[in-house]
Design a protein around this motif. Structure first.
Motif, PDB file in Angstrom:
ATOM      1  N   TYR A  20       0.861  -1.381  -0.232  1.00  0.00           N
ATOM      2  CA  TYR A  20      -0.106   0.059   0.012  1.00  0.00           C
ATOM      3  C   TYR A  20       0.868   1.245  -0.069  1.00  0.00           C
ATOM      4  O   TYR A  20       0.557   2.248  -0.714  1.00  0.00           O
ATOM      5  CB  TYR A  20      -0.942   0.074   1.196  1.00  0.00           C
ATOM      6  CG  TYR A  20      -2.221  -0.725   0.965  1.00  0.00           C
ATOM      7  CD1 TYR A  20      -2.319  -2.394   0.799  1.00  0.00           C
ATOM      8  CD2 TYR A  20      -3.485  -0.183   0.227  1.00  0.00           C
ATOM      9  CE1 TYR A  20      -3.244  -3.003   0.467  1.00  0.00           C
ATOM     10  CE2 TYR A  20      -4.313  -0.977   0.077  1.00  0.00           C
ATOM     11  CZ  TYR A  20      -4.327  -2.366   0.070  1.00  0.00           C
ATOM     12  OH  TYR A  20      -5.414  -3.164  -0.461  1.00  0.00           O
ATOM     13  N   ARG A  21       1.879   1.204   0.696  1.00  0.00           N
ATOM     14  CA  ARG A  21       2.880   2.614   0.705  1.00  0.00           C
ATOM     15  C   ARG A  21       3.514   2.693  -0.668  1.00  0.00           C
ATOM     16  O   ARG A  21       3.635   3.829  -1.063  1.00  0.00           O
ATOM     17  CB  ARG A  21       3.798   2.058   1.809  1.00  0.00           C
ATOM     18  CG  ARG A  21       3.584   2.566   3.073  1.00  0.00           C
ATOM     19  CD  ARG A  21       4.669   2.925   3.898  1.00  0.00           C
ATOM     20  NE  ARG A  21       5.155   1.606   4.792  1.00  0.00           N
ATOM     21  CZ  ARG A  21       4.393   0.908   5.936  1.00  0.00           C
ATOM     22  NH1 ARG A  21       3.584   1.546   6.399  1.00  0.00           N
ATOM     23  NH2 ARG A  21       4.919  -0.357   5.980  1.00  0.00           N
ATOM     24  N   ARG A  22       3.796   1.540  -1.213  1.00  0.00           N
ATOM     25  CA  ARG A  22       4.452   1.839  -2.740  1.00  0.00           C
ATOM     26  C   ARG A  22       3.272   2.146  -3.490  1.00  0.00           C
ATOM     27  O   ARG A  22       3.692   3.189  -4.345  1.00  0.00           O
ATOM     28  CB  ARG A  22       4.962   0.480  -2.897  1.00  0.00           C
ATOM     29  CG  ARG A  22       5.672   0.377  -4.550  1.00  0.00           C
ATOM     30  CD  ARG A  22       6.557  -0.851  -4.901  1.00  0.00           C
ATOM     31  NE  ARG A  22       5.699  -2.198  -4.662  1.00  0.00           N
ATOM     32  CZ  ARG A  22       4.821  -2.421  -5.299  1.00  0.00           C
ATOM     33  NH1 ARG A  22       4.595  -1.721  -6.379  1.00  0.00           N
ATOM     34  NH2 ARG A  22       4.038  -3.713  -5.102  1.00  0.00           N
ATOM     35  N   VAL A  23       2.188   1.747  -3.740  1.00  0.00           N
ATOM     36  CA  VAL A  23       1.279   2.097  -4.536  1.00  0.00           C
ATOM     37  C   VAL A  23       0.800   3.546  -4.385  1.00  0.00           C
ATOM     38  O   VAL A  23       0.506   4.443  -5.311  1.00  0.00           O
ATOM     39  CB  VAL A  23      -0.067   1.389  -4.497  1.00  0.00           C
ATOM     40  CG1 VAL A  23      -1.295   1.855  -5.481  1.00  0.00           C
ATOM     41  CG2 VAL A  23       0.330  -0.281  -5.022  1.00  0.00           C
ATOM     42  N   PHE A  24       0.930   4.155  -2.984  1.00  0.00           N
ATOM     43  CA  PHE A  24       0.373   5.202  -2.512  1.00  0.00           C
ATOM     44  C   PHE A  24       1.401   6.269  -3.150  1.00  0.00           C
ATOM     45  O   PHE A  24       1.074   7.253  -3.945  1.00  0.00           O
ATOM     46  CB  PHE A  24       0.519   5.608  -1.141  1.00  0.00           C
ATOM     47  CG  PHE A  24      -0.059   6.970  -0.527  1.00  0.00           C
ATOM     48  CD1 PHE A  24      -1.380   7.109  -0.164  1.00  0.00           C
ATOM     49  CD2 PHE A  24       1.027   7.706  -0.415  1.00  0.00           C
ATOM     50  CE1 PHE A  24      -1.815   8.308   0.266  1.00  0.00           C
ATOM     51  CE2 PHE A  24       0.666   9.135  -0.114  1.00  0.00           C
ATOM     52  CZ  PHE A  24      -0.912   9.337   0.245  1.00  0.00           C
ATOM     53  N   ARG A  25       2.762   5.958  -3.007  1.00  0.00           N
ATOM     54  CA  ARG A  25       3.785   6.643  -3.532  1.00  0.00           C
ATOM     55  C   ARG A  25       3.516   7.078  -5.312  1.00  0.00           C
ATOM     56  O   ARG A  25       3.908   8.013  -5.683  1.00  0.00           O
ATOM     57  CB  ARG A  25       5.146   6.231  -3.325  1.00  0.00           C
ATOM     58  CG  ARG A  25       6.174   7.109  -3.766  1.00  0.00           C
ATOM     59  CD  ARG A  25       7.580   6.880  -2.918  1.00  0.00           C
ATOM     60  NE  ARG A  25       7.340   7.383  -1.565  1.00  0.00           N
ATOM     61  CZ  ARG A  25       8.139   6.719  -0.604  1.00  0.00           C
ATOM     62  NH1 ARG A  25       8.607   5.529  -0.743  1.00  0.00           N
ATOM     63  NH2 ARG A  25       7.834   7.279   0.561  1.00  0.00           N
TER      64      ARG A  25
END
Ligand SMILES: [Zn+2]
Length: 239
Positions: A20-25
């Protein structure tokens, strides 16, 4: 769960939070990543939710997806974050997610979970004026030599003019519209609706390729054995 798709993917070692953090970025490169929690919940279906609250992202995913391969998790992250921030979701991701949910084993598991967890309201057979068990057993003796196994029987929560009754195979239940428990509604109409739903137990839906026939020819033939059929249908039209 371990499969080829997972092994070959570089995502394989990411935790759901990391995905989720990667996709958010990817979606919001200039926004600092908020606090984030991913939780698997015992839902009755494969739904998942995302919520932004006090600057924290809270993702709740159906535990049906707990064993899903990382690329499926990644696709869901794109779908949920895309929805939250009103960004279009690439077809690649929506397609990948849908493919997974359509897999036979996943569908099968989803159906089991629905059966076990689905909170279906089933009132029990006793109404104010009629007992569905008595009606079922009377018709069972009259038309099925008493051999039909009795499903769960219940009255709908509310009276409605659209659906007279239905058989729900996943809960093995016949639900009858509460309208038929009212004074002034002839018993004949209730008996006919029950008989019709019993025929749905007797004659399952015919899946012929993509076509789905609920009232098969056999079904319709069997229905004609109900005495005063025309009269019963006439009552239903006037309810
Ligand atoms: Zn029907």
């Amino acid at each position: 769960m371990l499969d080829l798709q997972g092994l070959e993917s570089s995502l394989f070692f990411e935790t759901p939070e990391e995905i989720y953090r990667r996709v958010f970025r990817e979606l919001k490169p200039r926004t600092p990543i908020p606090g984030l929690r991913v939780e698997f919940c015992r839902f009755a279906n494969a739904d998942s939710f995302i919520r932004l609250e006090n600057g924290h992202l809270h993702v709740r995913i159906s535990d049906l997806l707990e064993g899903a391969p990382a690329p499926v998790m990644e696709a869901l992250a794109h779908i949920l974050l895309g929805k939250l921030y009103r960004k279009p979701v690439a077809r690649l991701y929506s397609h990948r997610y849908r493919l997974y949910l359509n897999r036979r084993d996943v569908r099968r598991q989803a159906q089991l979970v629905r059966q076990i967890r689905g909170r279906k309201f089933i009132s029990g057979p006793a109404g104010e004026r009629h007992n569905l068990e008595e009606i079922f057993e009377r018709l069972n003796r009259q038309f099925f030599d008493g051999l039909m196994g009795r499903p769960l029987l219940g009255w709908s929560r509310r009276a409605s003019r659209s659906l007279f009754g239905h058989f729900d195979p996943s809960h093995n239940a016949i639900i009858i519209n509460r309208l038929f428990d009212r004074a002034g509604v002839p018993l004949l109409a209730l008996e006919y609706v029950m008989f019709h739903e019993m025929l749905h137990l007797r004659y399952p839906v015919d899946h012929n390729g993509s076509r789905r026939r609920v009232h098969t020819r056999e079904f319709k033939e069997a229905e004609k054995k109900f005495p005063r059929l025309a009269e019963a249908k006439e009552i239903l039209k006037r309810l």
